[in-house]
Motif scaffolding. Structure first.
Motif, PDB file in Angstrom:
ATOM      1  N   PRO A 160       0.515  -1.094   0.247  1.00 30.10           N
ATOM      2  CA  PRO A 160      -0.012   0.055  -0.251  1.00 30.10           C
ATOM      3  C   PRO A 160       0.850   1.069  -0.120  1.00 30.10           C
ATOM      4  O   PRO A 160       0.381   2.220  -1.186  1.00 30.10           O
ATOM      5  CB  PRO A 160      -0.424  -0.042   1.084  1.00 30.10           C
ATOM      6  N   HIS A 161       1.881   1.183   0.724  1.00 26.42           N
ATOM      7  CA  HIS A 161       3.518   2.179   0.733  1.00 26.42           C
ATOM      8  C   HIS A 161       3.486   2.482  -0.532  1.00 26.42           C
ATOM      9  O   HIS A 161       3.826   4.204  -1.177  1.00 26.42           O
ATOM     10  CB  HIS A 161       4.052   2.534   1.830  1.00 26.42           C
ATOM     11  N   ALA A 162       3.531   1.392  -1.090  1.00 23.88           N
ATOM     12  CA  ALA A 162       4.216   1.518  -2.484  1.00 23.88           C
ATOM     13  C   ALA A 162       3.162   2.542  -3.193  1.00 23.88           C
ATOM     14  O   ALA A 162       3.805   3.011  -3.846  1.00 23.88           O
ATOM     15  CB  ALA A 162       5.034   0.114  -2.919  1.00 23.88           C
ATOM     16  N   LEU A 163       2.564   2.070  -3.752  1.00 30.26           N
ATOM     17  CA  LEU A 163       0.786   2.074  -4.128  1.00 30.26           C
ATOM     18  C   LEU A 163       1.481   3.859  -4.169  1.00 30.26           C
ATOM     19  O   LEU A 163       1.483   4.315  -5.746  1.00 30.26           O
ATOM     20  CB  LEU A 163      -0.120   1.132  -4.261  1.00 30.26           C
ATOM     21  N   GLU A 164       0.995   3.932  -3.098  1.00 30.85           N
ATOM     22  CA  GLU A 164       0.720   5.635  -2.610  1.00 30.85           C
ATOM     23  C   GLU A 164       2.238   6.423  -3.523  1.00 30.85           C
ATOM     24  O   GLU A 164       1.792   7.556  -4.097  1.00 30.85           O
ATOM     25  CB  GLU A 164       0.129   5.561  -1.610  1.00 30.85           C
ATOM     26  N   LEU A 165       3.002   5.764  -3.193  1.00 29.06           N
ATOM     27  CA  LEU A 165       4.352   6.653  -3.285  1.00 29.06           C
ATOM     28  C   LEU A 165       4.529   6.756  -4.990  1.00 29.06           C
ATOM     29  O   LEU A 165       4.694   8.298  -5.101  1.00 29.06           O
ATOM     30  CB  LEU A 165       5.715   6.111  -2.823  1.00 29.06           C
ATOM     31  N   SER A 166       3.953   5.687  -5.832  1.00 25.90           N
ATOM     32  CA  SER A 166       3.478   5.994  -6.941  1.00 25.90           C
ATOM     33  C   SER A 166       2.986   6.918  -7.463  1.00 25.90           C
ATOM     34  O   SER A 166       3.364   7.665  -7.961  1.00 25.90           O
ATOM     35  CB  SER A 166       3.777   3.867  -7.099  1.00 25.90           C
ATOM     36  N   ARG A 167       2.209   6.890  -7.144  1.00 25.87           N
ATOM     37  CA  ARG A 167       0.920   7.770  -7.274  1.00 25.87           C
ATOM     38  C   ARG A 167       1.082   9.324  -7.121  1.00 25.87           C
ATOM     39  O   ARG A 167       0.676  10.248  -7.757  1.00 25.87           O
ATOM     40  CB  ARG A 167      -0.573   7.708  -6.172  1.00 25.87           C
ATOM     41  N   THR A 306      -6.024   4.161   7.345  1.00 25.67           N
ATOM     42  CA  THR A 306      -6.952   4.522   6.646  1.00 25.67           C
ATOM     43  C   THR A 306      -8.467   4.168   7.551  1.00 25.67           C
ATOM     44  O   THR A 306      -8.574   3.383   8.093  1.00 25.67           O
ATOM     45  CB  THR A 306      -6.324   3.774   5.383  1.00 25.67           C
ATOM     46  N   GLY A 307      -9.120   5.453   7.192  1.00 26.90           N
ATOM     47  CA  GLY A 307      -9.907   5.500   8.768  1.00 26.90           C
ATOM     48  C   GLY A 307      -9.919   5.839   9.950  1.00 26.90           C
ATOM     49  O   GLY A 307     -10.356   5.526  10.737  1.00 26.90           O
ATOM     50  N   THR A 308      -8.382   5.886  10.668  1.00 27.09           N
ATOM     51  CA  THR A 308      -7.980   6.180  11.512  1.00 27.09           C
ATOM     52  C   THR A 308      -7.919   7.425  11.355  1.00 27.09           C
ATOM     53  O   THR A 308      -7.188   8.345  10.895  1.00 27.09           O
ATOM     54  CB  THR A 308      -6.613   5.136  12.012  1.00 27.09           C
ATOM     55  N   VAL A 309      -6.971   7.592  13.135  1.00 27.76           N
ATOM     56  CA  VAL A 309      -6.629   8.950  13.368  1.00 27.76           C
ATOM     57  C   VAL A 309      -5.321   9.383  12.864  1.00 27.76           C
ATOM     58  O   VAL A 309      -4.853  10.327  12.451  1.00 27.76           O
ATOM     59  CB  VAL A 309      -6.169   8.973  14.840  1.00 27.76           C
ATOM     60  N   ALA A 310      -4.837   7.834  12.184  1.00 20.86           N
ATOM     61  CA  ALA A 310      -3.350   8.330  11.607  1.00 20.86           C
ATOM     62  C   ALA A 310      -3.665   8.711  10.136  1.00 20.86           C
ATOM     63  O   ALA A 310      -2.394   8.720   9.230  1.00 20.86           O
ATOM     64  CB  ALA A 310      -2.828   7.265  11.835  1.00 20.86           C
ATOM     65  N   GLU A 311      -5.340   8.590   9.573  1.00 17.51           N
ATOM     66  CA  GLU A 311      -5.181   8.171   7.742  1.00 17.51           C
ATOM     67  C   GLU A 311      -4.410   9.718   7.584  1.00 17.51           C
ATOM     68  O   GLU A 311      -4.598  10.662   7.933  1.00 17.51           O
ATOM     69  CB  GLU A 311      -6.395   8.034   7.734  1.00 17.51           C
ATOM     70  N   GLY A 312      -3.348   9.672   6.304  1.00 20.66           N
ATOM     71  CA  GLY A 312      -2.842  10.364   6.398  1.00 20.66           C
ATOM     72  C   GLY A 312      -1.400  11.323   6.347  1.00 20.66           C
ATOM     73  O   GLY A 312      -0.326  11.936   5.815  1.00 20.66           O
ATOM     74  N   TRP A 313      -1.336   9.706   6.921  1.00 21.71           N
ATOM     75  CA  TRP A 313       1.028  10.253   7.825  1.00 21.71           C
ATOM     76  C   TRP A 313       1.538  10.485   6.580  1.00 21.71           C
ATOM     77  O   TRP A 313       2.872  10.836   7.055  1.00 21.71           O
ATOM     78  CB  TRP A 313       0.814   9.087   8.498  1.00 21.71           C
ATOM     79  N   ILE A 314       0.864   9.700   5.713  1.00 18.72           N
ATOM     80  CA  ILE A 314       2.449   9.469   4.705  1.00 18.72           C
ATOM     81  C   ILE A 314       2.041  10.646   3.798  1.00 18.72           C
ATOM     82  O   ILE A 314       3.419  10.729   3.477  1.00 18.72           O
ATOM     83  CB  ILE A 314       2.021   8.177   3.384  1.00 18.72           C
ATOM     84  N   ASP A 315       1.794  11.334   3.515  1.00 15.02           N
ATOM     85  CA  ASP A 315       1.102  12.815   3.478  1.00 15.02           C
ATOM     86  C   ASP A 315       2.907  13.327   4.071  1.00 15.02           C
ATOM     87  O   ASP A 315       2.857  13.788   3.905  1.00 15.02           O
ATOM     88  CB  ASP A 315       0.207  13.767   3.374  1.00 15.02           C
ATOM     89  N   ASP A 316       2.248  13.614   5.517  1.00 15.51           N
ATOM     90  CA  ASP A 316       3.847  13.587   6.648  1.00 15.51           C
ATOM     91  C   ASP A 316       4.770  13.256   6.160  1.00 15.51           C
ATOM     92  O   ASP A 316       6.028  14.111   6.272  1.00 15.51           O
ATOM     93  CB  ASP A 316       3.177  13.522   7.724  1.00 15.51           C
TER      94      ASP A 316
END
Length: 369
Positions: A160-167, A306-316
């Motif tokens: 999931p992390h790799a897919l999001e980074l590629s996007r 996803t769906g938790t308080v941490a959602e969006g941390w990957i952008d950070d």
């Protein structure tokens, strides 16, 4: 002593079953799966994904090869030991993305060992780099899933992390490694990408190492410039620009460590958030850039959150990585694609809402709520 033997005992006590081209393979179009258009769905059988000819024999490595650590018959039923908040829709997105990439001619699977090396050691057949290609010439990341050095939970903790980074335009690799030889395999993966950067169309410098749990230990170790030289026996490979790590009890610090972003849940029964906080404060004291977030109430292994308080941390985390290198090379692509949102500040604010928990930047507390 093997990685597996060191850590397996602790993890077993705290198990959480929650929800060149010659060494690469180009996939060929496979049979339709579940949907009329050939895409996988939530009800697609995992066994059908593993044996789909489109993956050229690598489909079995998309799921743990070690038995006893995962369960489920269909993609939506997949469960991985030690992990929480597994997102079935993301699982479907991942396998469909890989299939589509192969069908349009991308080289997705890259062997880090030669056929001769795999004949000499059959366990090396259970290794591969899975490439989620981003923008040509952009920096790359290697994502390392955890699994207590007993198995590799890639479908939740690195794919999931790799897919999001590629996007976002970055070139991202997810490493499938041998649990007993994890550090050796990551070192080899770094060498492989460094030596083939031009052919892979990735930028060799400014790379980052990502990992969760056991994978975070791998990222931290190889993100250390001294250990990188020791494990690769080379001096021509630059150290990582940043290490992005989740939920691990790794506590060693050194002046050779990379700038480090870390996040964890305060309800993690395996990796104490206070241990992670203490380590990053130690790195900050050495003058190494750091960023730390502990999210209220989250358990071990939340992945993208996803769906938790941490959602969006990957952008950070991406923003932290970008701050460590002079050029990200993908900002224009991200803006055009509408992927520029996420964490806008370093003080624990996301989408105008406080991230509940402890937020520390370079050893200085931002917001705790």
């Amino acid at each position: 002593m093997s990685c597996k033997n060191i850590f397996l005992g602790l993890f077993c006590l705290l198990t959480v079953n929650c929800s060149g081209e010659t060494d690469s393979v180009r996939g060929t179009e496979g049979k339709d799966m579940m949907r009329d258009n050939g895409e996988y769905s939530r009800t697609s059988r995992i066994s059908d994904v593993m044996t789909d000819p489109v993956f050229g024999g690598y489909g079995r490595l998309l799921f743990p090869v070690q038995t006893g650590y995962w369960s489920g018959t269909t993609l939506e039923q997949l469960r991985l030991t030690y992990y929480s908040h597994i997102d079935p829709d993301m699982t479907v997105e991942i396998v469909n993305s890989l299939k589509e990439r192969i069908q349009r001619g991308e080289v997705v699977f890259h062997d880090i060992y030669t056929d001769e090396e795999k004949r000499a050691d059959v366990e090396k057949r259970n290794t591969v780099l899975v490439f989620f290609k981003g923008q040509r010439g952009a920096p790359y990341a290697i994502c390392n899933a955890g699994g207590a050095f007993a198995y590799v939970g890639a479908m939740h903790d690195s794919f999931p992390h790799a897919l999001e980074l590629s996007r976002k335009g970055y070139n991202a690799f997810a490493l499938i490694y041998r649990p007993d030889d994890a550090y050796e395999d990551l070192a080899r993966a770094i060498e492989y990408i460094n030596d083939n950067a031009e052919r892979l169309e990735v930028r060799a410098d400014g790379y980052s190492l990502w990992g969760g749990s056991a994978g975070a230990r791998m990222a931290a170790a190889l993100g250390n410039g001294y250990y990188l030289q020791q494990l690769t026996t080379r001096t021509d490979i630059l150290p990582a620009a940043a290490v992005i790590m989740q939920y691990t009890g790794y506590s060693a610090t050194s002046r050779y460590d990379a700038p480090t972003y870390a996040c964890v849940g305060t309800a993690d029964g395996i990796a104490s958030w206070r241990t992670m906080q203490s380590r990053l404060q130690g790195l900050a004291a050495l003058g190494i850039p750091t960023e730390f977030h502990a999210y209220d109430g989250l358990p071990h292994g939340f992945g993208l959150g996803t769906g938790t308080v941490a959602e969006g941390w990957i952008d950070d985390a991406v923003r932290f990585w970008e701050a460590q290198t002079a050029a990200s090379g993908v900002n224009a692509v991200r803006k055009a694609a509408g992927n520029g949102g996420g964490v806008h500040t370093v003080d624990g604010m996301r989408h105008g809402t406080t991230q509940r928990g402890v937020n520390i930047i370079n050893g200085k507390k931002g917001i705790s709520r």
